[in-house]
Write a protein that holds these residues in place. Sequence first.
Motif, mmCIF file in Angstrom:
data_model
loop_
_atom_site.group_PDB
_atom_site.id
_atom_site.type_symbol
_atom_site.label_atom_id
_atom_site.label_comp_id
_atom_site.label_asym_id
_atom_site.label_seq_id
_atom_site.Cartn_x
_atom_site.Cartn_y
_atom_site.Cartn_z
ATOM 1 N N VAL A 58 -2.476 -4.135 4.553
ATOM 2 C CA VAL A 58 -1.312 -3.766 5.157
ATOM 3 C C VAL A 58 -0.315 -5.118 4.485
ATOM 4 O O VAL A 58 -0.104 -6.359 5.339
ATOM 5 C CB VAL A 58 -1.319 -3.364 6.779
ATOM 6 C CG1 VAL A 58 0.071 -2.939 7.141
ATOM 7 C CG2 VAL A 58 -2.310 -2.254 6.761
ATOM 8 N N ARG A 59 1.331 -4.782 4.648
ATOM 9 C CA ARG A 59 1.982 -5.770 5.140
ATOM 10 C C ARG A 59 3.100 -4.858 5.179
ATOM 11 O O ARG A 59 3.749 -3.898 5.231
ATOM 12 C CB ARG A 59 2.769 -6.529 3.350
ATOM 13 C CG ARG A 59 2.861 -5.730 1.832
ATOM 14 C CD ARG A 59 3.521 -5.988 1.177
ATOM 15 N NE ARG A 59 3.905 -4.972 -0.110
ATOM 16 C CZ ARG A 59 5.312 -4.375 0.026
ATOM 17 N NH1 ARG A 59 5.564 -4.891 0.800
ATOM 18 N NH2 ARG A 59 5.424 -4.410 -1.385
ATOM 19 N N THR A 60 4.470 -6.153 5.839
ATOM 20 C CA THR A 60 5.693 -5.107 6.017
ATOM 21 C C THR A 60 6.282 -4.585 4.665
ATOM 22 O O THR A 60 6.199 -5.236 3.603
ATOM 23 C CB THR A 60 6.397 -6.186 6.779
ATOM 24 O OG1 THR A 60 6.897 -7.729 6.010
ATOM 25 C CG2 THR A 60 6.375 -6.903 8.396
ATOM 26 N N ALA A 61 7.060 -3.846 5.321
ATOM 27 C CA ALA A 61 7.626 -3.577 3.727
ATOM 28 C C ALA A 61 9.619 -3.156 3.859
ATOM 29 O O ALA A 61 9.803 -4.500 3.403
ATOM 30 C CB ALA A 61 7.194 -1.786 3.114
ATOM 31 N N THR A 62 9.781 -2.413 4.459
ATOM 32 C CA THR A 62 11.684 -2.531 4.367
ATOM 33 C C THR A 62 11.575 -2.089 6.627
ATOM 34 O O THR A 62 11.240 -2.192 7.427
ATOM 35 C CB THR A 62 11.518 -0.804 4.257
ATOM 36 O OG1 THR A 62 11.047 -0.026 4.383
ATOM 37 C CG2 THR A 62 11.388 -0.405 2.329
ATOM 38 N N LEU A 63 12.886 -3.388 5.874
ATOM 39 C CA LEU A 63 13.737 -2.340 7.718
ATOM 40 C C LEU A 63 15.089 -1.817 6.996
ATOM 41 O O LEU A 63 15.521 -2.409 6.218
ATOM 42 C CB LEU A 63 14.328 -4.130 7.773
ATOM 43 C CG LEU A 63 15.219 -4.012 8.918
ATOM 44 C CD1 LEU A 63 14.748 -3.552 10.327
ATOM 45 C CD2 LEU A 63 16.094 -5.373 9.274
#
Length: 536
Positions: A276-281
């Motif tokens: 898993v990774r961060t994607a959008t803000l």
Amino acid sequence: MDGKRSRMGALPGRTAQRLLIAATAATQGASAISSKDCWVGGWTPEVCCSAPGAKGNPLCWDSVFTFDKCCSETEEGIQFDLRRRNFVADMVRRGATVHFDIRHVSGGRTGAVASRALSARSTVLRVPSTQVFSLKSVSAGVIELSRRHECDAHAVLGLGLALERVNPNSILADWIRLLPTSFANVLWFSERQLRLVKSTFFSYIVQNWFDDLNCMRRAADELTPSVWRGRPVTFEDLRWALSVVKTRGFAFEGTRESTMLIPLADFLNHNMVASVRTATLAEDALRFVATKDVMPGDELCIDYAQASNLEFLVRYGFRVEDNPFGGRQFELGGEPLQAHCPAYILRYDSEDIIENSIIDCHRQARYLSFEQQFGELQSHEQLREDRYIYKAVEQACTQLLSMLEAPPPLAEYETDGSATDSITGVLVREIKAERVLLLRCIQNFQLRQQETELRPVPSTLAEPLARIRSGQGTAAAPDAAEVDLPSSYGMPMDDITGRSGRANAGASASGSFVPPADRGRVDQLLQRLQQTGSIS
């Protein structure tokens, strides 16, 4: 066992009580551990089962009292797990998208487990911005007061969280009740553990974190008593709040000011091979996506950082089994194009000590910088530039080794039997391992400087660096994964004295990094590849 438990404020007679229970359990067998055995003398699931790290608070466990038994098989542990599940369901009702369950997984851990098949780049977790706590959530009065005291962004966020904890109507109330009530990071270390850390190249963490804590205290003392709902704020309240920010915060924009607390995201355990990774803000929500295809029942993990076990111990209070990384990430001055290469990080599992892909990126960047000024380099000129890099790495490892001097009481710690399995004992072992690794680094790069043959450089590195040099690399790119330079998810530094070049994940650099205005999106993507999902 006594060495683990006494420093967390054991009540009179409590250690003796646990020792008696342990002796009885050892005689009767491990299955004899019960609720009344696990949860005595102030030990609770909130203290032991929910700290950073998949097996909870390491100070709670020994050869008899284990996470598996106390958090998985006792009535209190099961009830605590049910409360977590109910919280997930409530978040979904309030608009979150959650494609995982919180349950015990292989290896005796609690973690996020995929509840359905997920394809790469599909949403794992989406949390509405209304359920996130950031600096925008902190009252204007607290922010203004903190500014007057020149508090760091983490201290401001921590002070805001401490106020939320005493507010029964807080939108975070249910989440806060699931958080650990104590931690095992450096803010909770004993005096002799702090002396050990201060003798390493992570001494700046001690300084920075306690500076944040002291600034919170100064600001808290000026708040009116009414904001604390009729109870005086204590050192423990502030230490708890800052620990939550330091160990569970995420920074989507790579700066300390963008740090936020994201309920549910903190259920994702650390794994060097992240799924898993961060994607959008976005304005309305924050999203985490899968990095690969995931099957139902697979544990979902995020990579906290490329960091040594010594750093994990200082920041989180746990160590990672088979962790290949050592030392601390650092950057070295050089040609401008080298800024696009990953930071240097040492490895225990490689004879080269530092990945050749990282060294080769710096070599190629240096070649291109000189060719831009002076024309094509000859082999002997390339070899000269290689030796410059090798010498710089040798000097960096020498400096790090000089910052890792063992304090005089180190031998005393090693002979103290009660510290064998405690954080103190682990700190000692990791410091010794780090010193050996740094000596290997010095010797390796001294030998490299004596090489007379040029090492090959992969041609795949030349094209993306050349595009950046010519300005073509500033065009918009759809995804960081399309950039061909090697990536590093760590906590790089401008130098190795502790001044931060980039903010990190929950982990880690001491300052913030704002990209220069003339850098394009590709440059920013490269920087993000070198950052973690949480900031420290």
